[in-house]
Write a protein that holds these residues in place. Structure first.
Motif, mmCIF file in Angstrom:
data_model
loop_
_atom_site.group_PDB
_atom_site.id
_atom_site.type_symbol
_atom_site.label_atom_id
_atom_site.label_comp_id
_atom_site.label_asym_id
_atom_site.label_seq_id
_atom_site.Cartn_x
_atom_site.Cartn_y
_atom_site.Cartn_z
ATOM 1 N N LYS A 41 4.446 59.840 -15.872
ATOM 2 C CA LYS A 41 3.333 58.982 -15.446
ATOM 3 C C LYS A 41 1.995 59.632 -15.769
ATOM 4 C CE LYS A 41 5.811 56.560 -11.791
ATOM 5 N NZ LYS A 41 5.968 56.355 -10.341
ATOM 6 N N LYS A 42 1.901 60.948 -15.551
ATOM 7 C CA LYS A 42 0.663 61.667 -15.860
ATOM 8 C C LYS A 42 0.372 61.603 -17.359
ATOM 9 C CE LYS A 42 -1.509 66.208 -15.684
ATOM 10 N NZ LYS A 42 -1.341 67.619 -15.373
ATOM 11 N N LYS A 43 1.401 61.796 -18.176
ATOM 12 C CA LYS A 43 1.220 61.743 -19.625
ATOM 13 C C LYS A 43 0.761 60.354 -20.060
ATOM 14 C CE LYS A 43 3.288 63.014 -23.976
ATOM 15 N NZ LYS A 43 4.373 63.670 -24.661
ATOM 16 N N ALA A 44 1.300 59.318 -19.445
ATOM 17 C CA ALA A 44 0.900 57.953 -19.770
ATOM 18 C C ALA A 44 -0.573 57.729 -19.441
ATOM 19 C CB ALA A 44 1.775 56.952 -19.026
ATOM 20 N N ILE A 45 -1.008 58.245 -18.303
ATOM 21 C CA ILE A 45 -2.416 58.115 -17.904
ATOM 22 C C ILE A 45 -3.313 58.872 -18.885
ATOM 23 C CG2 ILE A 45 -4.109 58.789 -16.138
ATOM 24 C CD1 ILE A 45 -1.911 58.160 -14.041
ATOM 25 N N LEU A 46 -2.922 60.088 -19.251
ATOM 26 C CA LEU A 46 -3.709 60.871 -20.200
ATOM 27 C C LEU A 46 -3.788 60.172 -21.556
ATOM 28 C CD1 LEU A 46 -2.485 64.512 -19.396
ATOM 29 C CD2 LEU A 46 -4.639 63.426 -18.727
ATOM 30 N N ASN A 47 -2.665 59.617 -22.009
ATOM 31 C CA ASN A 47 -2.665 58.886 -23.277
ATOM 32 C C ASN A 47 -3.599 57.682 -23.222
ATOM 33 O OD1 ASN A 47 -0.873 60.647 -24.482
ATOM 34 N ND2 ASN A 47 0.926 59.403 -24.046
ATOM 35 N N GLU A 48 -3.604 56.998 -22.092
ATOM 36 C CA GLU A 48 -4.492 55.847 -21.921
ATOM 37 C C GLU A 48 -5.954 56.288 -21.961
ATOM 38 O OE1 GLU A 48 -5.340 52.641 -18.423
ATOM 39 O OE2 GLU A 48 -3.239 53.122 -18.843
ATOM 40 N N GLU A 49 -6.261 57.416 -21.321
ATOM 41 C CA GLU A 49 -7.626 57.944 -21.344
ATOM 42 C C GLU A 49 -8.046 58.311 -22.761
ATOM 43 O OE1 GLU A 49 -7.943 61.197 -18.588
ATOM 44 O OE2 GLU A 49 -7.606 59.927 -16.850
ATOM 45 N N ILE A 50 -7.138 58.906 -23.513
ATOM 46 C CA ILE A 50 -7.439 59.268 -24.901
ATOM 47 C C ILE A 50 -7.720 58.012 -25.725
ATOM 48 C CG2 ILE A 50 -6.422 60.196 -27.036
ATOM 49 C CD1 ILE A 50 -5.083 62.338 -25.273
ATOM 50 N N LEU A 51 -6.889 57.000 -25.565
ATOM 51 C CA LEU A 51 -7.101 55.752 -26.314
ATOM 52 C C LEU A 51 -8.438 55.109 -25.967
ATOM 53 C CD1 LEU A 51 -3.531 54.184 -26.274
ATOM 54 C CD2 LEU A 51 -4.734 55.210 -28.216
ATOM 55 N N LYS A 52 -8.815 55.124 -24.696
ATOM 56 C CA LYS A 52 -10.116 54.578 -24.290
ATOM 57 C C LYS A 52 -11.254 55.382 -24.902
ATOM 58 C CE LYS A 52 -8.817 52.492 -19.876
ATOM 59 N NZ LYS A 52 -8.945 52.566 -18.404
ATOM 60 N N ALA A 53 -11.105 56.712 -24.913
ATOM 61 C CA ALA A 53 -12.147 57.574 -25.491
ATOM 62 C C ALA A 53 -12.279 57.317 -26.989
ATOM 63 C CB ALA A 53 -11.822 59.043 -25.222
ATOM 64 N N ILE A 54 -11.158 57.149 -27.664
ATOM 65 C CA ILE A 54 -11.196 56.871 -29.105
ATOM 66 C C ILE A 54 -11.861 55.527 -29.360
ATOM 67 C CG2 ILE A 54 -9.736 56.313 -31.106
ATOM 68 C CD1 ILE A 54 -7.780 58.479 -30.081
ATOM 69 N N ALA A 55 -11.510 54.520 -28.564
ATOM 70 C CA ALA A 55 -12.081 53.189 -28.737
ATOM 71 C C ALA A 55 -13.594 53.204 -28.520
ATOM 72 C CB ALA A 55 -11.416 52.203 -27.779
ATOM 73 N N GLY A 56 -14.060 54.029 -27.607
ATOM 74 C CA GLY A 56 -15.490 54.101 -27.317
ATOM 75 C C GLY A 56 -16.246 55.109 -28.159
ATOM 76 N N SER A 57 -15.562 55.792 -29.052
ATOM 77 C CA SER A 57 -16.182 56.842 -29.844
ATOM 78 C C SER A 57 -16.878 56.281 -31.085
ATOM 79 C CB SER A 57 -15.113 57.848 -30.285
ATOM 80 O OG SER A 57 -15.663 58.784 -31.170
ATOM 81 N N SER A 58 -17.901 56.971 -31.512
ATOM 82 C CA SER A 58 -18.578 56.588 -32.755
ATOM 83 C C SER A 58 -17.954 57.294 -33.957
ATOM 84 C CB SER A 58 -20.066 56.956 -32.665
ATOM 85 O OG SER A 58 -20.205 58.361 -32.538
ATOM 86 N N LYS A 59 -16.992 58.157 -33.711
ATOM 87 C CA LYS A 59 -16.324 58.888 -34.792
ATOM 88 C C LYS A 59 -15.337 57.988 -35.522
ATOM 89 C CE LYS A 59 -18.258 62.771 -33.725
ATOM 90 N NZ LYS A 59 -19.290 63.323 -34.550
ATOM 91 N N SER A 60 -15.149 58.274 -36.793
ATOM 92 C CA SER A 60 -14.202 57.493 -37.582
ATOM 93 C C SER A 60 -12.774 57.927 -37.266
ATOM 94 C CB SER A 60 -14.469 57.685 -39.078
ATOM 95 O OG SER A 60 -14.056 58.982 -39.478
ATOM 96 N N TYR A 61 -11.845 57.099 -37.685
ATOM 97 C CA TYR A 61 -10.431 57.396 -37.497
ATOM 98 C C TYR A 61 -10.083 58.732 -38.140
ATOM 99 C CZ TYR A 61 -5.373 57.019 -38.149
ATOM 100 O OH TYR A 61 -4.035 57.274 -38.161
ATOM 101 N N GLU A 62 -10.590 58.957 -39.352
ATOM 102 C CA GLU A 62 -10.293 60.192 -40.080
ATOM 103 C C GLU A 62 -10.864 61.410 -39.357
ATOM 104 O OE1 GLU A 62 -11.533 57.439 -41.602
ATOM 105 O OE2 GLU A 62 -9.687 56.858 -42.629
ATOM 106 N N GLU A 63 -12.091 61.289 -38.828
ATOM 107 C CA GLU A 63 -12.703 62.405 -38.105
ATOM 108 C C GLU A 63 -11.895 62.758 -36.861
ATOM 109 O OE1 GLU A 63 -17.479 62.101 -38.828
ATOM 110 O OE2 GLU A 63 -16.542 60.500 -37.662
ATOM 111 N N ILE A 64 -11.462 61.745 -36.153
ATOM 112 C CA ILE A 64 -10.676 61.974 -34.931
ATOM 113 C C ILE A 64 -9.341 62.611 -35.281
ATOM 114 C CG2 ILE A 64 -9.471 60.823 -33.028
ATOM 115 C CD1 ILE A 64 -11.807 58.772 -33.044
#
Length: 149
Positions: A41-64
């Protein structure tokens, strides 16, 4: 007769201990399964946080991807470069150059901070005029850090 009672008593104690071990084993197995579930459950929450951070980031897919895979050696500038520039600023406290560089170096501590375009242009001019190779290299590192290279 005493010998039989001792044997019976021992067998009762053995049975009692085995039963306690069995209960403890069941409890251990149950707690281990619960812990494993909590980790999932903790890993799922962390993965969700990472996905939200990526979605809100100005960095490109390649940079990330490069960052996650460790292809980018470092973020920001080298600490040694900061020390060289700060040392210059402390040795030349009353110059405009030192004042400007001091502000940029302290700005570089904040990865999210972006300098104005005039500051980057002025830094490029300072680099082109710098005669001290060690300071020039530190300024180039600062420039790369500020430009996000």
């Amino acid at each position: 007769m005493t010998r039989n009672m001792n044997r019976e008593t021992l067998e009762q104690k053995i049975a009692k201990t085995e039963k306690a071990i069995s209960r403890n084993r069941e409890q251990y197995d149950r707690l281990t399964a619960e812990l494993e579930d909590l980790h999932k459950k903790k890993k799922a929450i962390l993965n969700e946080e990472i996905l939200k951070a990526i979605a809100g980031s100005s960095k490109s897919y390649e940079e990330i991807l490069d960052f996650i895979q460790g292809k980018r050696e470092r973020i920001g500038m080298d600490e040694y470069s900061r020390i060289i520039i700060e040392e210059y600023c402390m040795n030349h406290p009353k110059t405009k150059k030192a004042d400007f560089l001091w502000k940029l170096v302290h700005m570089s501590y904040d990865v999210a901070c972006e300098p104005a375009s005039w500051q980057l242009m002025h830094l490029s001019q300072l680099i082109s005029r710098e005669r001290n190779p060690e300071l020039r290299e530190a300024l180039e590192d600062l420039d790369e850090s500020m430009n996000g290279y």
